[in-house]
Write an enzyme that holds these catalytic residues in place. Structure first.
Site, PDB file in Angstrom:
ATOM      1  N   ASP A  37      -8.860  32.515   4.691  1.00 56.08           N
ATOM      2  CA  ASP A  37      -8.073  31.888   5.786  1.00 56.08           C
ATOM      3  C   ASP A  37      -7.422  30.649   5.294  1.00 56.08           C
ATOM      4  O   ASP A  37      -6.895  29.878   6.233  1.00 56.08           O
ATOM      5  CB  ASP A  37      -8.544  31.825   7.261  1.00 56.08           C
ATOM      6  CG  ASP A  37     -10.058  30.984   6.907  1.00 56.08           C
ATOM      7  OD1 ASP A  37     -10.204  30.459   5.994  1.00 56.08           O
ATOM      8  OD2 ASP A  37     -10.522  30.808   7.839  1.00 56.08           O
ATOM      9  N   GLU A  39      -9.377  28.045   4.390  1.00 60.14           N
ATOM     10  CA  GLU A  39     -10.506  27.044   4.202  1.00 60.14           C
ATOM     11  C   GLU A  39     -11.157  26.648   2.796  1.00 60.14           C
ATOM     12  O   GLU A  39     -11.412  27.658   2.122  1.00 60.14           O
ATOM     13  CB  GLU A  39     -11.735  27.263   5.172  1.00 60.14           C
ATOM     14  CG  GLU A  39     -11.292  27.272   6.850  1.00 60.14           C
ATOM     15  CD  GLU A  39     -12.387  27.727   7.631  1.00 60.14           C
ATOM     16  OE1 GLU A  39     -13.539  27.951   7.040  1.00 60.14           O
ATOM     17  OE2 GLU A  39     -12.394  27.546   8.713  1.00 60.14           O
ATOM     18  N   GLN A  97       0.677   3.426   6.012  1.00 54.84           N
ATOM     19  CA  GLN A  97       0.883   3.307   7.642  1.00 54.84           C
ATOM     20  C   GLN A  97      -0.512   2.741   7.928  1.00 54.84           C
ATOM     21  O   GLN A  97      -1.481   2.954   8.447  1.00 54.84           O
ATOM     22  CB  GLN A  97       0.617   4.870   8.180  1.00 54.84           C
ATOM     23  CG  GLN A  97       1.860   5.699   7.922  1.00 54.84           C
ATOM     24  CD  GLN A  97       1.580   7.008   8.592  1.00 54.84           C
ATOM     25  OE1 GLN A  97       1.244   7.164   9.672  1.00 54.84           O
ATOM     26  NE2 GLN A  97       1.717   8.167   7.718  1.00 54.84           N
ATOM     27  N   HIS A 130      -1.022  -0.355  -0.869  1.00 51.12           N
ATOM     28  CA  HIS A 130       0.140  -1.075  -0.344  1.00 51.12           C
ATOM     29  C   HIS A 130      -0.026  -2.246   0.361  1.00 51.12           C
ATOM     30  O   HIS A 130       0.911  -3.037   0.170  1.00 51.12           O
ATOM     31  CB  HIS A 130       0.748   0.313   0.711  1.00 51.12           C
ATOM     32  CG  HIS A 130       2.223  -0.547   1.382  1.00 51.12           C
ATOM     33  ND1 HIS A 130       3.134  -0.702   0.750  1.00 51.12           N
ATOM     34  CD2 HIS A 130       2.233  -0.821   2.674  1.00 51.12           C
ATOM     35  CE1 HIS A 130       3.991  -1.149   1.392  1.00 51.12           C
ATOM     36  NE2 HIS A 130       3.512  -1.286   2.739  1.00 51.12           N
ATOM     37  N   LYS A 192      15.011  -6.761   2.523  1.00 52.27           N
ATOM     38  CA  LYS A 192      15.140  -4.967   3.019  1.00 52.27           C
ATOM     39  C   LYS A 192      14.761  -4.889   4.111  1.00 52.27           C
ATOM     40  O   LYS A 192      13.918  -5.710   4.841  1.00 52.27           O
ATOM     41  CB  LYS A 192      14.187  -4.308   1.867  1.00 52.27           C
ATOM     42  CG  LYS A 192      14.372  -2.946   2.193  1.00 52.27           C
ATOM     43  CD  LYS A 192      13.236  -2.247   1.247  1.00 52.27           C
ATOM     44  CE  LYS A 192      11.959  -1.865   1.937  1.00 52.27           C
ATOM     45  NZ  LYS A 192      10.954  -1.013   1.148  1.00 52.27           N
ATOM     46  N   ARG A 194      13.891  -1.864   7.398  1.00 52.06           N
ATOM     47  CA  ARG A 194      13.885  -0.466   7.700  1.00 52.06           C
ATOM     48  C   ARG A 194      14.030  -0.121   9.045  1.00 52.06           C
ATOM     49  O   ARG A 194      14.040  -0.824   9.829  1.00 52.06           O
ATOM     50  CB  ARG A 194      12.231  -0.195   7.298  1.00 52.06           C
ATOM     51  CG  ARG A 194      12.045   0.221   6.028  1.00 52.06           C
ATOM     52  CD  ARG A 194      10.618   0.916   5.656  1.00 52.06           C
ATOM     53  NE  ARG A 194      10.596   1.044   4.238  1.00 52.06           N
ATOM     54  CZ  ARG A 194      10.974   2.061   3.409  1.00 52.06           C
ATOM     55  NH1 ARG A 194      11.769   2.811   3.907  1.00 52.06           N
ATOM     56  NH2 ARG A 194      10.778   2.216   2.231  1.00 52.06           N
ATOM     57  N   GLY A 227      14.824   5.228  -2.481  1.00 49.57           N
ATOM     58  CA  GLY A 227      15.732   4.501  -1.746  1.00 49.57           C
ATOM     59  C   GLY A 227      15.853   3.070  -2.139  1.00 49.57           C
ATOM     60  O   GLY A 227      16.765   2.484  -2.307  1.00 49.57           O
ATOM     61  N   THR A 228      14.726   2.410  -1.985  1.00 47.58           N
ATOM     62  CA  THR A 228      14.432   1.102  -1.965  1.00 47.58           C
ATOM     63  C   THR A 228      14.857   0.444  -3.534  1.00 47.58           C
ATOM     64  O   THR A 228      15.678  -0.347  -3.866  1.00 47.58           O
ATOM     65  CB  THR A 228      12.704   0.751  -1.820  1.00 47.58           C
ATOM     66  OG1 THR A 228      12.596   0.947  -0.465  1.00 47.58           O
ATOM     67  CG2 THR A 228      12.678  -0.897  -2.152  1.00 47.58           C
TER      68      THR A 228
HETATM   69  C1  R5P Z   1       7.483  -0.327   1.078  1.00 45.13           C
HETATM   70  O1  R5P Z   1       7.155  -1.361   1.718  1.00 45.13           O
HETATM   71  C2  R5P Z   1       6.720  -0.012  -0.418  1.00 45.13           C
HETATM   72  O2  R5P Z   1       6.488  -1.129  -0.894  1.00 45.13           O
HETATM   73  C3  R5P Z   1       7.881   0.534  -1.292  1.00 45.13           C
HETATM   74  O3  R5P Z   1       8.907  -0.380  -1.285  1.00 45.13           O
HETATM   75  C4  R5P Z   1       8.250   1.896  -0.576  1.00 45.13           C
HETATM   76  O4  R5P Z   1       7.215   2.658   0.078  1.00 45.13           O
HETATM   77  C5  R5P Z   1       9.285   2.640  -1.354  1.00 45.13           C
HETATM   78  O5  R5P Z   1       9.766   3.875  -0.816  1.00 45.13           O
HETATM   79  P1  R5P Z   1      11.051   4.522  -0.985  1.00 45.13           P
HETATM   80  O6  R5P Z   1      11.091   4.885  -2.587  1.00 45.13           O
HETATM   81  O7  R5P Z   1      11.101   5.881  -0.336  1.00 45.13           O
HETATM   82  O8  R5P Z   1      11.962   3.690  -0.657  1.00 45.13           O
END
Ligand code: R5P
Length: 304
Positions: A37, A39, A97, A130, A192, A194, A227-228
């Protein structure tokens, strides 16, 4: 015979083998099978009574599976009467998070910390969280190590003239400042923004500082969707940077990251092997440096 033993989950076996090699040991034997299943049923194959047991697992994709591997292995190990159990987490997924971004959402990084505690780990080694404050989510000791010097050493080898270190967002200023010190370079900060209602989306607003005619060295903890990094690189080039190098500890490379980064005005991207980058996640501009010696050294200080 050493009185410690190192196990690896399935997330990053190459790194685990490298760490084991640096410590002059071989990995312990654990059977990671699953029931029909789905697990998971980990089974520790060695005699670990009275030994210090270390488990290495990156909480990378599929992170939920890897977290379950870690916590179930922790429980299995604890039931064998070891002296101590240490979790090594080269990449801690869910670490972004780290606060209540809006009511109705979890503080997931804290939940992960609680999982590890109930699995009865005695101590944690983790790399470039982070947010430093995540250490405070644990009620057990956390050795928070940084790959910054490993990345700085790669830049030093490149003999860059007229470089400038870039924080791609305000949250990363401390990291960028530390790199700037290590390289004896100036630092520039980008702003930046978000959007809470759109996952993985951000916009670069302004560059605070001068990048004209310089090699911009972007430093981040994570490259996820890219993206960043891509937006930062484009803005820096528009502002006159002659070339862009991107550094990050954790190469998550989610979604279309490889495609986006390959076509971005970035000359080189350097990440560590905190996450095992395999198959089509590898691309020409991407270089990986090893944090195995860093982790082996951290383990040595706990088991000597
Ligand atoms: C955000 O505060 C982190 O330090 C990174 O800049 C972010 O997690 C990068 O995510 P992505 O590559 O999706 O823009």
């Amino acid at each position: 015979m050493k009185d410690f033993i190192l196990y690896a989950g399935s997330s990053n076996l190459p790194l685990a083998h490298e760490v084991a090699k640096s410590l002059h040991i071989t990995l312990g034997h654990v059977d990671l099978t699953r029931f029909a299943d789905g697990e998971l049923r980990p089974w520790i194959q060695d005699d670990i009574r009275d030994k210090t047991v270390i488990v290495l697992e990156s909480f990378s994709f599929p992170m939920d599976e890897h977290i379950m591997e870690m916590v179930l292995m922790g429980d299995a190990i604890r039931r064998c009467a070891p002296r101590a159990v240490i979790a090594v987490i080269p990449y801690m997924g869910y670490s972004r998070q780290d606060k209540l971004h809006r009511l109705g959402e979890p503080v997931s990084a804290r939940v992960i910390a609680k999982f590890l505690e109930v699995s009865m780990f005695d101590e944690i080694i983790c790399v470039d969280l982070h947010n430093d404050a995540i250490v405070g989510f644990f009620q057990i000791p956390v050795m928070h190590i940084s790959a910054l010097q490993v990345l700085a050493d790669e830049i030093k080898k490149m003999n860059i003239q007229n470089g400038v270190v870039i924080s791609p967002d305000v949250g990363g200023v401390k990291r960028a400042r530390n790199l700037a010190y290590a390289l004896d370079l100036p630092m520039v900060v980008m702003e930046k923004r978000r959007f809470l209602d759109k996952h993985d989306t951000s916009e670069t607003y302004q560059i605070i500082g001068d990048v004209n005619d310089k090699t911009a060295i972007i430093i981040d903890d994570i490259i996820s969707t890219g993206g960043t990094t891509v937006q930062a690189a484009e803005s820096l080039r528009q502002a006159g940077a002659t070339s862009v190098i991107a550094l990050a500890t954790h190469g998550v490379l989610a979604g279309e990251a490889v495609e986006k980064l390959s076509h971005a005005p970035i000359d080189k991207i350097i990440v560590t092997n905190s996450i095992d980058i395999i198959g089509d996640k590898k691309f020409d501009k991407l270089h990986t440096v090893s944090i195995a010696p860093l982790i082996a050294n951290a383990i040595s200080t706990l088991v000597r």
